[in-house]
Design a protein around this motif. Structure first.
Motif, short mmCIF file in Angstrom:
data_model
loop_
_atom_site.label_atom_id
_atom_site.label_comp_id
_atom_site.label_asym_id
_atom_site.label_seq_id
_atom_site.Cartn_x
_atom_site.Cartn_y
_atom_site.Cartn_z
N LEU B 9 0.95 -1.19 0.10
CA LEU B 9 -0.03 -0.01 0.00
C LEU B 9 0.79 1.07 -0.01
N ARG B 15 -0.69 -3.65 3.72
CA ARG B 15 -2.14 -4.01 4.20
C ARG B 15 -2.32 -5.49 4.34
N VAL B 39 2.03 -0.26 13.54
CA VAL B 39 1.01 -1.39 13.27
C VAL B 39 -0.31 -0.56 13.53
N VAL B 40 -0.93 -0.55 12.56
CA VAL B 40 -2.47 0.43 12.76
C VAL B 40 -3.61 -0.52 12.38
N ALA B 41 -4.54 -0.78 13.33
CA ALA B 41 -5.40 -1.75 13.28
C ALA B 41 -6.78 -1.08 12.72
N GLY B 42 -7.31 -1.35 11.64
CA GLY B 42 -8.44 -0.74 11.07
C GLY B 42 -9.76 -1.76 11.45
N MET B 43 -10.93 -1.45 11.11
CA MET B 43 -12.04 -2.15 11.09
C MET B 43 -12.08 -3.64 10.33
N ALA B 44 -11.24 -3.43 9.28
CA ALA B 44 -11.07 -4.76 8.34
C ALA B 44 -9.84 -5.26 8.10
N GLU B 45 -8.85 -4.59 8.53
CA GLU B 45 -7.45 -4.63 8.04
C GLU B 45 -6.43 -4.20 9.14
N THR B 47 -2.83 -2.39 9.17
CA THR B 47 -1.81 -1.74 8.16
C THR B 47 -0.41 -1.54 8.82
N LEU B 123 -11.92 0.02 17.30
CA LEU B 123 -10.86 0.75 16.70
C LEU B 123 -10.27 1.64 17.55
N MET B 124 -8.92 1.96 17.69
CA MET B 124 -8.38 3.05 18.39
C MET B 124 -8.02 4.24 16.97
N GLY B 125 -8.03 5.35 17.31
CA GLY B 125 -7.54 6.24 16.32
C GLY B 125 -8.33 7.33 16.12
N TYR B 132 -13.38 3.91 18.83
CA TYR B 132 -14.57 3.32 18.27
C TYR B 132 -14.99 2.10 18.92
#
Lengths: 310, 210
Positions: B9, B15, B39-45, B47, B123-125, B132
């Motif tokens: 990405l 990703r 290391v960033v956690a998203g709702m569905a992935e 990164t 999600l944190m962010g 979230y």
């Protein structure tokens, strides 16, 4: 925290102190922060013998006036081509000695956006989460900074920046980009147009991001996307259709389509984009982008060995 | 599940699309490697960011796969449930009545209603310490964002879009209907080792502060 070194007499926009960024904390929502143009900040520090990421003043557009509260040696790099010390014009690129009580004026810049002012002995700041920069989120109701303290000094000889480091800031900036994961939400003609057209930096700009004005983009139903990671240099497409280029203080997650990503080698240029500047986005393949990054870093590190680009 | 496949990405980012239930454990395993810049956690992935100076894409990909192999096969480890005292009335809940109506309950029942739900940090962010949350019990109506975002939402406010909730860490603008407020700070500058209160995947139990 050291002896008061400067008093900020006036500034068109708030002056911030930018040292090391807050690396490695995006998972708890902390933006990167740090110098918007880390190369110019490193050059200002080089002029006063300080490490590349030592805290320096970041001045946006100008004009800004400071008073030296003690004898100082300072270094400037970035957008402003010269400063005035008690009315006397001094070209940037040298270590400058100023007397106690001297008034230092950074004129409004015509090209580029940000100028860095470093001081021999460094600027004293408290570090937090590995960073030594202005915390990239508005905190409570903090008073704007009025006084800057300097740290202890070691003997140091004046310097002059090598000529090749004075890269010219023009009316246009070229940002090389890899195509974003959500670019497919744009109609095909716009996917091409993003890289073929010319964009103008909008008036809506801050360290968080810059609106790009040009062709209005029409992404398919981006509104329902799940929030995902965004970074400085991510170009998002909000429902307004005006792409938004994220800056160093950008939020860590976003729900708008990510249509492009400025490559790591070119993100330092974002810090010098001023309203109305022409921006060209050039597509590049990610393997090639890594080569460009390594090469750029190698060249700059000949002058500033501890330079880091994020 | 099918094998996760990291995709580039950008020149310094990977990703990995993952099922929501596996994101928290994958993010923890990846962070534990100490290899990634972010290391960033998203709702569905998840990164990942690496420094291309000295790291090539193949090495980075192999590293990611190694962490995932461990994280995805093992049992899901959950952080402990946290109780958050919250107020659900008056100026803490300017949109409480509207949301109660959408939920089909009386405003006075909000505290008991939310105390009984299975709510997780998804999600944190967005901003430091901002969380979230997600209601896992299901069956809640979608509640729209406010037509005009508030200029100032108070720190600790609970936003609600139905099954999606959020906690505002700092005073600032916000467009989610506000149904209550917690007292505990979500981000603390005086605790640099553990500045955030919540972690992704954590269960949040709202307790009525009366």
């Amino acid at each position: 925290m050291g002896e008061p070194a400067f008093e900020i007499l006036s500034s068109a926009l708030p002056v911030s102190v930018q040292g090391a960024p807050f690396r490695g904390h995006r998972h708890i929502g902390v933006p990167l922060g740090g110098a918007a143009d880390p190369i110019s900040r490193a050059l200002a520090n080089w002029l006063v013998g300080a490490p590349a990421e030592a805290p320096a003043l970041e001045i946006t557009l100008g004009e800004a006036k400071f008073r030296a509260l003690q004898p100082l040696r300072i270094g400037l790099a970035g957008a402003a081509p010269h400063i005035l010390v008690d009315g006397e014009r001094i070209a940037n690129g040298w270590t400058v000695t100023v007397k106690e009580g001297a008034e230092i004026t950074l004129p409004a810049t015509v090209r580029g956006c940000r100028t860095y002012l470093a001081v021999h002995g460094g600027i004293a700041v408290e570090s937090l989460l590995g960073g030594s920069s202005e915390f990239p989120w508005p905190q409570h109701d903090r008073e704007p900074r009025r006084e800057i303290s300097a740290g202890p000094r070691r003997p140091f000889r004046d310097r002059r920046l090598p000529h090749k480091t004075r890269f010219a800031l023009g009316r246009e900036v070229i940002l090389r980009c890899v195509v974003g994961p959500d670019a497919g939400l744009l109609p095909e003609a716009q996917q091409t147009g993003l890289f073929a057209g010319e964009w103008l930096a909008g008036q809506r700009m801050s360290r968080m991001g810059i609106e790009l004005n040009g062709e209005t983009l029409t992404p398919r139903s981006g509104a329902t996307m799940a929030s995902a990671a965004v970074f400085p240099g991510t170009i998002q497409c909000p429902p307004s259709g005006a792409p938004f280029l994220l800056g160093p203080d950008a939020q860590t997650t976003g729900g708008y389509p990510r249509i492009a990503q400025v490559i790591r080698a070119d993100r330092h240029l974002i810090g010098q984009i001023r309203p109305g500047m022409r921006i060209r986005l050039i597509p590049i393949e990610s393997g090639r982008a890594r080569d460009v990054y390594r090469h750029k870093l190698m060249l700059w590190r000949r002058i500033v060995p501890d330079l880091r680009l994020d | 599940m099918s094998d996760p496949s990291p995709e580039p990405l950008g020149d310094d980012t990977l990703r990995i699309a993952l099922p929501a239930s596996r994101i928290a454990s994958a993010a923890r395993a990846l962070a534990a490697q100490g290899y990634w810049e972010e290391v960033v956690a998203g709702m569905a992935e998840v990164t990942l960011r690496f420094d291309p100076d000295g790291n090539d894409i193949d090495t980075a990909t192999d590293r990611a796969l190694a962490a995932l192999a461990d994280a995805l096969d093992g049992p899901t480890v959950e952080p402990p449930t946290i109780d958050l005292k919250a107020r659900w009335d008056g100026e803490a809940a300017p949109d409480g009545a509207m949301v109660a109506e959408a939920l089909g309950i009386r405003p006075g029942e909000m505290a008991a209603f939310w105390a009984a739900r299975d709510i997780r940090v998804s999600l944190m962010g967005f901003q430091p310490g901002f969380a979230y949350l997600e209601d896992r019990d299901g069956g809640l109506p979608d509640i729209p964002r406010l037509d005009r975002p508030r200029q100032r939402v108070t720190a600790g406010s609970i936003g609600c879009l139905g099954a999606r909730l959020c906690l505002y860490a700092f005073d600032g603008p916000g467009g989610w209907p506000i149904i209550g407020r917690i007292a505990e700070p979500l981000f603390r500058f005086d605790k640099p080792d553990q500045p955030v209160l919540l972690a992704i995947g954590q269960r949040v139990r709202f307790v009525d502060a009366g």
